[in-house]
Write a protein that holds these residues in place. Structure first.
Motif, PDB file in Angstrom:
ATOM      1  N   SER A 261       0.532  -1.327  -0.086  1.00 16.53           N
ATOM      2  CA  SER A 261       0.266   0.156   0.068  1.00 16.53           C
ATOM      3  C   SER A 261       0.566   1.321   0.560  1.00 16.53           C
ATOM      4  CB  SER A 261      -0.919   0.249   1.044  1.00 16.53           C
ATOM      5  OG  SER A 261      -1.046  -0.927   1.235  1.00 16.53           O
ATOM      6  N   SER A 262       1.813   1.430  -0.875  1.00 19.74           N
ATOM      7  CA  SER A 262       3.103   2.235  -0.729  1.00 19.74           C
ATOM      8  C   SER A 262       1.925   3.889  -1.430  1.00 19.74           C
ATOM      9  CB  SER A 262       4.062   1.891  -1.275  1.00 19.74           C
ATOM     10  OG  SER A 262       3.934   1.540  -3.019  1.00 19.74           O
ATOM     11  N   SER A 263       1.374   3.285  -2.483  1.00 18.07           N
ATOM     12  CA  SER A 263       0.010   4.410  -3.082  1.00 18.07           C
ATOM     13  C   SER A 263      -0.660   5.326  -2.015  1.00 18.07           C
ATOM     14  CB  SER A 263      -0.070   3.713  -4.686  1.00 18.07           C
ATOM     15  OG  SER A 263      -0.636   2.895  -4.561  1.00 18.07           O
ATOM     16  N   MET A 264      -1.533   4.490  -1.614  1.00 18.65           N
ATOM     17  CA  MET A 264      -2.247   4.947  -0.482  1.00 18.65           C
ATOM     18  C   MET A 264      -1.598   5.691   0.845  1.00 18.65           C
ATOM     19  SD  MET A 264      -4.620   3.992  -1.950  1.00 18.65           S
ATOM     20  CE  MET A 264      -4.500   4.596  -3.397  1.00 18.65           C
ATOM     21  N   ALA A 265      -0.516   5.014   1.194  1.00 19.52           N
ATOM     22  CA  ALA A 265       0.926   5.871   2.224  1.00 19.52           C
ATOM     23  C   ALA A 265       1.036   6.965   1.200  1.00 19.52           C
ATOM     24  CB  ALA A 265       2.127   4.669   2.529  1.00 19.52           C
ATOM     25  N   SER A 266       0.961   7.999   0.063  1.00 17.75           N
ATOM     26  CA  SER A 266       1.876   8.951  -0.762  1.00 17.75           C
ATOM     27  C   SER A 266       0.963   9.674  -0.905  1.00 17.75           C
ATOM     28  CB  SER A 266       2.227   7.818  -1.802  1.00 17.75           C
ATOM     29  OG  SER A 266       3.439   6.916  -2.280  1.00 17.75           O
ATOM     30  N   ALA A 267      -0.789   9.465  -1.281  1.00 17.01           N
ATOM     31  CA  ALA A 267      -2.027   9.705  -0.724  1.00 17.01           C
ATOM     32  C   ALA A 267      -1.705  10.925   0.498  1.00 17.01           C
ATOM     33  CB  ALA A 267      -2.754   8.996  -1.155  1.00 17.01           C
ATOM     34  N   CYS A 268      -1.694   9.420   1.899  1.00 18.63           N
ATOM     35  CA  CYS A 268      -1.820  10.029   3.142  1.00 18.63           C
ATOM     36  C   CYS A 268      -0.796  11.335   3.519  1.00 18.63           C
ATOM     37  CB  CYS A 268      -1.791   8.990   4.214  1.00 18.63           C
ATOM     38  SG  CYS A 268      -3.161   7.666   3.950  1.00 18.63           S
ATOM     39  N   GLY A 269       0.903  10.678   3.046  1.00 17.94           N
ATOM     40  CA  GLY A 269       1.203  11.633   3.369  1.00 17.94           C
ATOM     41  C   GLY A 269       1.453  13.216   2.361  1.00 17.94           C
ATOM     42  N   ALA A 270       0.957  13.009   0.994  1.00 24.57           N
ATOM     43  CA  ALA A 270       0.912  14.435  -0.007  1.00 24.57           C
ATOM     44  C   ALA A 270      -0.313  14.885   0.683  1.00 24.57           C
ATOM     45  CB  ALA A 270      -0.168  13.391  -1.057  1.00 24.57           C
ATOM     46  N   THR A 271      -1.097  14.618   1.865  1.00 20.30           N
ATOM     47  CA  THR A 271      -1.946  15.391   2.072  1.00 20.30           C
ATOM     48  C   THR A 271      -1.017  16.386   3.060  1.00 20.30           C
ATOM     49  OG1 THR A 271      -4.680  13.920   1.990  1.00 20.30           O
ATOM     50  CG2 THR A 271      -3.768  15.109   4.067  1.00 20.30           C
ATOM     51  N   LEU A 272      -0.750  15.507   4.177  1.00 24.47           N
ATOM     52  CA  LEU A 272      -0.013  16.352   4.942  1.00 24.47           C
ATOM     53  C   LEU A 272       0.739  16.994   4.821  1.00 24.47           C
ATOM     54  CD1 LEU A 272       0.990  12.828   7.508  1.00 24.47           C
ATOM     55  CD2 LEU A 272      -1.203  14.671   8.177  1.00 24.47           C
ATOM     56  N   ALA A 273       1.669  16.981   3.491  1.00 25.08           N
ATOM     57  CA  ALA A 273       2.335  18.082   3.046  1.00 25.08           C
ATOM     58  C   ALA A 273       2.136  19.200   2.558  1.00 25.08           C
ATOM     59  CB  ALA A 273       3.414  17.582   2.087  1.00 25.08           C
ATOM     60  N   LEU A 274       0.751  18.977   1.864  1.00 24.69           N
ATOM     61  CA  LEU A 274       0.132  20.127   1.127  1.00 24.69           C
ATOM     62  C   LEU A 274      -0.440  21.353   2.394  1.00 24.69           C
ATOM     63  CD1 LEU A 274      -2.021  18.312  -1.681  1.00 24.69           C
ATOM     64  CD2 LEU A 274      -0.203  20.146  -1.895  1.00 24.69           C
ATOM     65  N   LEU A 275      -0.977  20.549   3.430  1.00 26.99           N
ATOM     66  CA  LEU A 275      -1.207  21.732   4.673  1.00 26.99           C
ATOM     67  C   LEU A 275       0.019  22.289   5.303  1.00 26.99           C
ATOM     68  CD1 LEU A 275      -3.913  18.768   6.714  1.00 26.99           C
ATOM     69  CD2 LEU A 275      -4.568  20.800   5.135  1.00 26.99           C
ATOM     70  N   ASP A 276       0.601  21.124   5.378  1.00 30.57           N
ATOM     71  CA  ASP A 276       2.223  22.255   6.184  1.00 30.57           C
ATOM     72  C   ASP A 276       2.421  23.370   5.474  1.00 30.57           C
ATOM     73  OD1 ASP A 276       4.669  22.424   7.544  1.00 30.57           O
ATOM     74  OD2 ASP A 276       5.415  21.742   5.879  1.00 30.57           O
ATOM     75  N   ALA A 277       2.266  23.300   3.568  1.00 33.11           N
ATOM     76  CA  ALA A 277       2.768  24.463   2.491  1.00 33.11           C
ATOM     77  C   ALA A 277       1.214  25.091   2.806  1.00 33.11           C
ATOM     78  CB  ALA A 277       2.682  23.321   1.123  1.00 33.11           C
ATOM     79  N   GLY A 278       0.440  25.067   3.973  1.00 32.54           N
ATOM     80  CA  GLY A 278      -0.570  26.241   3.974  1.00 32.54           C
ATOM     81  C   GLY A 278      -1.525  25.889   2.898  1.00 32.54           C
ATOM     82  N   ILE A 279      -1.823  24.770   1.987  1.00 34.47           N
ATOM     83  CA  ILE A 279      -2.799  24.920   1.049  1.00 34.47           C
ATOM     84  C   ILE A 279      -3.465  24.229   1.780  1.00 34.47           C
ATOM     85  CG2 ILE A 279      -2.881  23.873  -1.066  1.00 34.47           C
ATOM     86  CD1 ILE A 279      -0.389  23.417  -1.576  1.00 34.47           C
ATOM     87  N   ASN A 280      -5.135  24.946   1.593  1.00 32.82           N
ATOM     88  CA  ASN A 280      -6.682  24.573   1.969  1.00 32.82           C
ATOM     89  C   ASN A 280      -7.001  23.723   1.104  1.00 32.82           C
ATOM     90  OD1 ASN A 280      -8.737  24.123   3.775  1.00 32.82           O
ATOM     91  ND2 ASN A 280      -9.472  26.187   2.937  1.00 32.82           N
ATOM     92  N   VAL A 281      -6.419  22.589   1.996  1.00 33.40           N
ATOM     93  CA  VAL A 281      -6.955  21.172   1.378  1.00 33.40           C
ATOM     94  C   VAL A 281      -7.920  20.334   1.540  1.00 33.40           C
ATOM     95  CG1 VAL A 281      -5.043  20.938  -0.687  1.00 33.40           C
ATOM     96  CG2 VAL A 281      -5.353  19.641   1.414  1.00 33.40           C
ATOM     97  N   THR A 282      -8.651  19.594   0.761  1.00 33.33           N
ATOM     98  CA  THR A 282      -9.215  18.709   1.760  1.00 33.33           C
ATOM     99  C   THR A 282      -8.962  17.011   2.471  1.00 33.33           C
ATOM    100  OG1 THR A 282     -11.685  18.942   1.071  1.00 33.33           O
ATOM    101  CG2 THR A 282     -11.645  17.117   1.310  1.00 33.33           C
TER     102      THR A 282
END
Length: 384
Positions: free
Chosen positions: A205-226
């Motif tokens: 499940s590395s691709s699904m972990a990538s989706a989770c990690g991408a969410t955290l990184a986008l939030l850390d960048a200040g992007i208001n993502v769902t």
């Protein structure tokens, strides 16, 4: 009972053992069938070096994600060679067309009218909302996710050093599709976004972990993502599954597959999305008789419960600037800035100047880039 190796293979032994354990609510790593592996996360991973970063681990699978923000003009126009259509006579002896598309591929055989029809379908409606343009072939792709699966994440050494395998490209496309719908539209967030997800350790499940990690990184960048999360649903089928697949006791669903369960199981159903719905999915069927619709529906329901559990766990563990999965307040100091300036469309010729001289002089003198692609709107992009 004595078992002879010439009568049964080791793979059959492992598969039968995993199946029998699943029917007793046990798995090879000690979890129950509906249990997700422990989650660990670190946000940010690099405090001020990059625009956004995170480290997400679920079990032995760990992904390091970074975010880079750029100007809107750094996006990929959908009318580029990657999406163009060449005629059948534009090919060489190797069977590769001039635009890089293989002869006989689905995209190369479409004519431009069919391509325009595809771009106007509901399938790309989410993409169109990200661009700020309603024109078909003038649309721009703003989100890029690069998925890296180096050999060392499996404890191997790849002498070729080539990570552009079909598997990596497919997993990256799946994670990118999962995140794409969560990015705000251009009118609210006029940036191009590049995500780099490097798998540092892998056990399913590395691709699904990538989706989770991408969410955290986008939030850390200040992007208001769902917030987006994903997991893989597996299947352990009993002996009666092939004969009567409607029997409820003929199969067991497994949450959050590991590599061993993926290899010996009957199904690998990757499902990603938010608490509101699904954004991407991919189904690998290994059962010779196929998977009935009832099991697919049951898997989607199970994935929803698992996804909400992961999102809740991520929200409880989120600290610092992304408390409770809220975006960081404002962009980091290292991130570029984009301002939207509106002007009278009649004066556009004066702003550009003869052969673009005025526009180029403004960009050179002030170290900025100006994007006039929107009518009556100028995107001013600078480093600060």
């Amino acid at each position: 009972e004595r078992i002879y190796l010439e009568d049964v293979s080791f793979k059959r032994l492992m598969k039968n053992g995993m199946r029998k354990a699943a029917f007793t609510n046990r798995r090879c790593d000690g979890r129950t069938v509906d249990e997700v592996r422990p989650i660990k996360m670190n946000v940010p991973m690099f405090v001020d070096t990059v625009h956004g970063s995170s480290s997400f681990a679920r079990g032995e699978t760990q992904v390091l994600t970074t975010v880079t923000l750029g100007s809107p003009r750094e996006g990929l126009p959908l009318s580029s060679n990657l999406y163009s259509v060449a005629s059948e006579n534009e090919s060489d002896s190797l069977g590769i067309e001039k635009n890089g598309l293989p002869v006989g591929s689905l995209r190369s055989t479409r004519n431009e009218i069919a391509l325009l029809s595809d771009l106007n379908t509901k399938k790309v409606l989410a993409d169109r909302q990200l661009t700020g343009k309603s024109g078909t072939l003038n649309e721009v792709k703003r989100l890029f996710l690069q998925y890296d699966f180096p050999a060392y994440c499996n404890g191997e050494v790849d002498e070729r050093g080539n990570n552009s395998t079909r598997r990596s490209i497919g997993h990256g496309a799946l994670a990118e599709k999962a995140i794409q719908c969560a990015i705000p539209p251009t009118s609210l967030f006029p940036y191009s976004v590049r995500l780099t997800c490097e798998v540092t350790s892998s056990n399913g499940s590395s691709s699904m972990a990538s989706a989770c990690g991408a969410t955290l990184a986008l939030l850390d960048a200040g992007i208001n993502v769902t917030p987006i999360a994903g997991l893989s649903i597996g299947l352990a089928a009993g002996e009666s599954f092939a004969e009567d697949r409607n029997v409820k006791d003929s199969h067991v669903l497994l949450f959050d597959l590991t590599g061993t369960e993926d290899y010996y199981g009957e199904m690998d159903f990757k499902i990603a999305g938010s608490s509101y719905g699904i954004t991407a999915m991919q189904l690998d069927v290994k059962a010779p008789a196929g998977i009935p619709l009832e099991v697919i529906v049951e898997s989607l329901t199970a994935a929803k419960n698992g996804r909400n559990s992961i999102l809740e766990d991520m929200s409880n563990r989120a600290k610092g600037g992304i408390h409770r999965l809220e975006p960081r307040r404002g962009l980091k100091a290292t991130a570029p800035r984009v301002e939207v300036i509106r002007f009278d469309p009649i004066r556009k010729r004066d702003l550009i100047g003869p052969s673009g001289a005025v526009l180029k002089q403004l960009e050179d003198n002030f170290g900025v880039s100006l994007d006039l692609s929107q009518e009556g709107q100028c995107l001013l992009h600078g480093s600060n």
